[in-house]
Design a protein around this motif. Sequence first.
Motif, mmCIF file in Angstrom:
data_model
loop_
_atom_site.group_PDB
_atom_site.id
_atom_site.type_symbol
_atom_site.label_atom_id
_atom_site.label_comp_id
_atom_site.label_asym_id
_atom_site.label_seq_id
_atom_site.Cartn_x
_atom_site.Cartn_y
_atom_site.Cartn_z
ATOM 1 N N LYS A 178 74.636 36.673 40.464
ATOM 2 C CA LYS A 178 74.890 36.994 41.872
ATOM 3 C C LYS A 178 76.251 37.663 42.041
ATOM 4 O O LYS A 178 76.557 38.182 43.100
ATOM 5 C CB LYS A 178 74.834 35.711 42.715
ATOM 6 C CG LYS A 178 73.451 35.088 42.721
ATOM 7 C CD LYS A 178 73.485 33.700 43.310
ATOM 8 C CE LYS A 178 72.165 33.000 43.033
ATOM 9 N NZ LYS A 178 72.249 31.568 43.353
ATOM 10 N N PHE A 185 67.931 33.811 40.462
ATOM 11 C CA PHE A 185 68.192 34.051 41.882
ATOM 12 C C PHE A 185 67.495 32.996 42.733
ATOM 13 O O PHE A 185 66.553 32.330 42.276
ATOM 14 C CB PHE A 185 67.707 35.443 42.288
ATOM 15 C CG PHE A 185 68.532 36.565 41.724
ATOM 16 C CD1 PHE A 185 69.795 36.831 42.218
ATOM 17 C CD2 PHE A 185 68.036 37.346 40.691
ATOM 18 C CE1 PHE A 185 70.558 37.865 41.705
ATOM 19 C CE2 PHE A 185 68.789 38.389 40.170
ATOM 20 C CZ PHE A 185 70.055 38.644 40.688
ATOM 21 N N ASN A 191 67.830 34.050 54.496
ATOM 22 C CA ASN A 191 69.067 34.222 53.760
ATOM 23 C C ASN A 191 70.236 33.611 54.517
ATOM 24 O O ASN A 191 71.089 32.918 53.958
ATOM 25 C CB ASN A 191 69.309 35.707 53.529
ATOM 26 C CG ASN A 191 70.408 35.928 52.525
ATOM 27 O OD1 ASN A 191 70.481 35.173 51.555
ATOM 28 N ND2 ASN A 191 71.234 36.907 52.734
ATOM 29 N N GLU A 199 69.415 38.181 47.558
ATOM 30 C CA GLU A 199 70.254 38.289 46.363
ATOM 31 C C GLU A 199 69.645 39.286 45.385
ATOM 32 O O GLU A 199 70.349 40.058 44.748
ATOM 33 C CB GLU A 199 70.374 36.922 45.688
ATOM 34 C CG GLU A 199 71.166 35.922 46.488
ATOM 35 C CD GLU A 199 70.921 34.482 46.041
ATOM 36 O OE1 GLU A 199 71.530 33.581 46.630
ATOM 37 O OE2 GLU A 199 70.109 34.260 45.123
#
Length: 853
Positions: free
Chosen positions: A195, A517, A807, A522
Motif C-alpha cells: 500500500k 490489499f 473505503n 487500494e
Amino acid sequence: MDDDKLLAILESSQEGEERGLGPEERDPAETLGRLSDDALIEYMTNLSQGARKDFTREEYFRDKEIKQRERDEATRAGLGRANAPIFAGCTIYINGYTKPGRLQLHEMIVSYGGKFQHYLLAKKKVTHIVATNLPLKKRLEFRNYRVVRPEWITESIEQQKLLPWQDYALSWDQEQRSLQLKVASAPVSSAVDCKDPNFLKTFFENSRLHHLSNWKADLRSRFLSEGFNKPSPGDALSIFHIDFDCFFATVAALGCESCDINRDPIVVCHGSKSSDIASCNYVARKYGIRNGMWVSRAKSLLPPGVELVSLPYNFKEIEEKSKIFYTVLKEYKIKFDLILPISIDEAVCVVIDHHTPHPIDRDEICRELRSEIWKRTGGCTVSIGCSNTLVLARLNLKIAKPNGYHILTQQQLVENEADWHSYLGKFQIDDLPGIGYSIVSKLRSLRQHLNNLLQLKQYFHNSLPLLQKCVGKKTGSKILMYLHGKDDEESSRMIFEPESFFARKSLSIEINWGIRFDTVQEIDNFIDTCADYLVQKLQEMNKRTSQITLKVLRRCADAPIEPPKYLGCGECDALSHNCRLGIPTSELGVIATELKSTFRLLGCPPKDLRGVSIQFNKLIEVSYDQNENQQRLKLPFQKTLNFDVFDNLPSDVKNDFSKELKRRNIVLTSSPRPKTSYAATYEEKFMEELPTQIRNEVKNDLRINRKITRTKLSELREQNRKKKESIRNVRAHLLGHESLFEPIKFQKESRFKDICRIVMEWFDATLIEGPHEKDLLLFENYLDKLSDSNRVPLILRFSKLISVRLNLKSNQYGQEAGFQEWEQFLLKNVIPKLNKNKHTFQTVRKLDIDFDI
DNA sequence: CATGTGTGGTAGC
DNA sequence: ATCGCTACCACACATG
C-alpha cells in the motif's frame, strides 16, 4: 484536465437545452446527419460563430458553484451518521493530479464538514489548496496561499482531527526534499507494504528477476541500434555460446574477502528461509543445491559441519562485470558478425565462416576469450560451447561447464551414429532449449523412464506424429530437429532474422510478491502506480498501445491465506482479460481507467488478490501523420456536441483545453477552423476516458442517433423524434441527471440524486448488522432494470458510490459483518452487471423495445 | 478455415 | 522476513 471539468462541459451542454433554445439549435445532430462532411464543418463553424455572447464567465461559474454546493449538501445529508466536522470552516480547492484522486478527496472533504471549491474563481474564499506538485506558474500564483499535500486530508480523517496544515505544507522544492528524505531513510525503511506508494520501486530494486528482464530488454534494444552482419541461410557458421559460471554467486564471492568460491558453498539470496536462491556456486551444487531452491531446503542438504554462506545481491557490480563482458566480445580481434544478447551474462557470438580470409581457429578463440574475460573482470570465469548450430552450441556449453569450453560440429557429431548416441546419452531431456518441466512430464506420461536424450530418440524412433500428439505440433517437430542436431525454424530466427527476433512486441510488468490489499481503492491506487510506470516506459519508447491485458493472481479457494513463502503469492488461479482501446494511446488516464475497470470485470475479491500483471500487447510507433486528425473528425460520434456552448466558455477555460491537448501530445494540424478541431477532439477525449465497455455503449447510442437523423421518410419523423429524446435521455443518465423519460423508480423515488441519497442512508444504517436480504433484492432488481434499459453508466456510478464509501468507512467499520456484506454485494452483485449488454445488437434491440412505443 | 481470446510454458541468476 | 519478472511463443478453444 480532469473528469470534473469534462463533466462540466458536457453538463453545460445540457443546461443549454434547459435554457430553452429553439428546436433547431437544440439538436444540431438532426441537421448534421444530412450533411456531407465538408458541409458539416462549415455548418459547425457558423454555429459556433453565431452563438450567444451573453453567457459570461461569472454567470457560468456562479451557476456551477451553486449546483455543486447543493450536491455537496445532499451528499452530507445522505450520511446516516454524521462524521466529525473536521474540516468545518475550511474551503478547499484541489489543483491538478492528486492521490487519492480528486473525486475521493472531494467526498472526504464534504463528508467531514468542509467546503469544496471547484474553481479558483473566488480565491479569497479558499482557505487551503491541495496539490502534490505545481508547475512554476502555479507556484507563483499560489505563493500567498496555504498549499498542502493530500495527506493532510487523509491523515486528518484517520486521526479524526484537523492536523496543522503547516506539517503538510507543499514545499516548493518538493522533489528535492523528498529525494533527500529517501536517501536518508533508504537503508532503514524499505517499503515492503504494497500500500506504500514506493512499494513498486523498492520491490523492483531488489527483484533479481525484474533486473534480469530489464537488462535483457536493454541489451536487445542496444543490439538493434548497433550494426551487425546478417548471415543467409546456407552460410557456414561458427557459433560460440558464452556464459558466465554461476554469475551472481561469483560476483558476490569476489566482493567477499572472507569466503573462498572453491571451498565454501555459496548462495546469493535475500533471506534465510523461504528466500529463493538466485545463484549458487559449484561447491554448493555438489550437495544438490540448485538455483531457484529455497534457502531452508539448501541448508537441509548440507551435511553437519558444513555452513551455507549466504551473500547479498550486488546488482551494481553485476552490471559492471557484464559491461566488461560485452566490451571484450565487441573488441575481440576477430570481429563477430553477430553478438546476440541472451542475458546479462550470456551471449551467442556468430562468425560467418567465409567472411574471414583464413579458416578461424575456434580453439584459440575460446581460450583467448575466456582468459581475457577472466582478467578484465577480476576473476569471473565463463564457459563456451561452440558448434555450427545453436542447439549444439548450447549442449556443448552444458558439457563445458564449469570453467571450460567444448567444440564439436554437427557433422562431427552426427556422422558416426554410435558417437552421436553416446553424446545424446549425456543429456537430460530438459537440457534442450525450450523444453522444461511441463513438456518433460508430458513425455514421461507416455513412457515413464525417459531420462536422457538417447532414450527419447529411441522411443520416438523418428515417429513425428506420435511426438506431436504428445507435446503439440510445433514442439514435437522442434524436438525431432534437435535430436538430429539441427535448429528448428523458430530458434534460427535469432540468427537469420535478428531484427524481428529482437524487436519488442509488447511491454508488461507483473508483481506477484507482497500483494496484500483490503479494498478496491487500494488496488486502484496500485494499478495507477503500475500504469504510470508502464506509460512512462511506453512514452520513452515513443510508442502507443491499442490493446492491454490485465492478469490477476487470485488465491485458490482452498489455499491458506498466508502461504509458506513470506509475502508470496502461494497457490493461485490466474485470471486475465484483455481489452482493445480502439485508438492506440499512451495516455495514463485512458489506460489506468481501462485497467481499473478491467479489474472489476475479473471479479477478484480484494483480499484474495495475490498478483497483478499488466501488459501492453499491440504496440505501434507514434507517427505524426498529418491526416490523423482529419480522419478522426469523420468519426460519427463527434457530431452531437453543442459547439455553441463550448464556444461560450470563458476564454481562459478554452486556453486550458488547448494546453491540455498540447500536454497530451495531440498534434493539431493548422486547421482553418481550430475551434472546431478542439471541440471535436474534446468530446473524443471524454469518450476515451471512459472504460471501453461504457464507451461502446455511448458510441453505439450516438451511432444510432446519427442513423435515425438520416431517415427521411416523413411518416417516421414523429417516431424518430421520440427515439432521439430517449437517446438523449440515456445520455442524460450518463451524466447523472434524472431521467426525462420513463423513469425507473426505487423506493418511490425516480430522481437519480434522490435514489443515491436513499442508498447512502441505507448503507450507513446497515454497516454494522448488514443490509436485509429483501432490501438487497429490491435494490438489485432496480439495478437490473437499469441494466436492461441500457443505463449501465448509472450502475457504474452506484458501484463507485458504494466503493468510495466502503473505503471511507474501512478504518472504522472494516471488521463489521455489515461492512463485509456490502463489500461482497458490490463485488458479486453490482459490478458484474457492468458487464451486461455486452453485445451491441442487444443494445439496439433493447432501445427499440423500450422506446419505440 | 481464418481470427481472436485466455491460458500456460520457458528462459535468464 | 523478503523482493516469485517479463517477453514471447504455442496451444486449446470459441466464433463466424
